[in-house]
Design a protein around this motif. Structure first.
Motif, short mmCIF file in Angstrom:
data_model
loop_
_atom_site.label_atom_id
_atom_site.label_comp_id
_atom_site.label_asym_id
_atom_site.label_seq_id
_atom_site.Cartn_x
_atom_site.Cartn_y
_atom_site.Cartn_z
N MET A 1 30.47 -28.71 -8.45
CA MET A 1 31.61 -29.51 -8.02
C MET A 1 32.87 -29.07 -8.77
O MET A 1 33.95 -28.96 -8.18
N ASN B 1 33.93 -25.51 -7.36
CA ASN B 1 34.39 -25.45 -5.97
C ASN B 1 35.48 -26.44 -5.63
O ASN B 1 36.11 -26.32 -4.57
N GLY B 2 35.69 -27.41 -6.46
CA GLY B 2 36.64 -28.47 -6.14
C GLY B 2 35.93 -29.57 -5.37
O GLY B 2 34.98 -29.32 -4.63
N LEU B 3 36.39 -30.79 -5.56
CA LEU B 3 35.70 -31.95 -5.02
C LEU B 3 35.63 -31.94 -3.49
O LEU B 3 34.57 -32.15 -2.91
N THR B 4 36.74 -31.69 -2.82
CA THR B 4 36.74 -31.76 -1.35
C THR B 4 35.87 -30.67 -0.73
O THR B 4 35.13 -30.93 0.22
N ARG B 5 35.95 -29.46 -1.26
CA ARG B 5 35.11 -28.38 -0.73
C ARG B 5 33.64 -28.66 -1.01
O ARG B 5 32.78 -28.42 -0.16
N TYR B 6 33.34 -29.16 -2.20
CA TYR B 6 31.96 -29.47 -2.56
C TYR B 6 31.38 -30.56 -1.65
O TYR B 6 30.28 -30.44 -1.14
N LEU B 7 32.15 -31.61 -1.43
CA LEU B 7 31.67 -32.73 -0.61
C LEU B 7 31.67 -32.43 0.89
O LEU B 7 31.10 -33.19 1.67
N SER B 8 32.29 -31.31 1.30
CA SER B 8 32.27 -30.96 2.72
C SER B 8 30.89 -30.46 3.15
O SER B 8 30.59 -30.44 4.35
#
Length: 109
Positions: A65, A68-75
């Protein structure tokens, strides 16, 4: 020499193999924990091992996380599922430990 070993650890195939092994160990420990006989007083060694495996998996996911960054990870839905499963196991561990500690206090009184 140490740098060469570190490069070996981060080869994609090695990362894939270690991830698969980690998942298989986690699955085996989950199944073993469900079928092993448990005492209420003390957690079984399989439970503790499962908790450690889930905690290590959670640290790996937190590192991913972070990278990759939160938004990319959670995608990626698999990442969300991974966080959910680790959270459930760790919450169960906290609950089990609190029950054991509370039980010790109740028995002492």
């Amino acid at each position: 020499s140490a740098a060469r070993h570190m490069n070996f650890i981060f080869i994609p195939f090695i990362c894939f193999v270690t991830d698969i092994l980690n998942y298989l160990i986690l699955l085996g420990l989950t199944i073993s924990t469900c079928v092993c006989s448990k005492t209420i007083e003390y957690p079984h060694i399989l439970e503790v091992t499962l908790w450690c495996c889930a905690a290590s998996r959670a640290f790996i996911e937190i590192d991913q996380m972070w990278q990759n960054g939160l938004t990319r990870y959670l995608s990626n839905m698999w990442n969300v599922l991974e966080i959910f499963s680790c959270t459930l196991i760790l919450m169960a561990a906290i609950f089990r430990i609190s029950v054991c500690l509370t039980l010790d206090e109740t028995v002492d009184n």
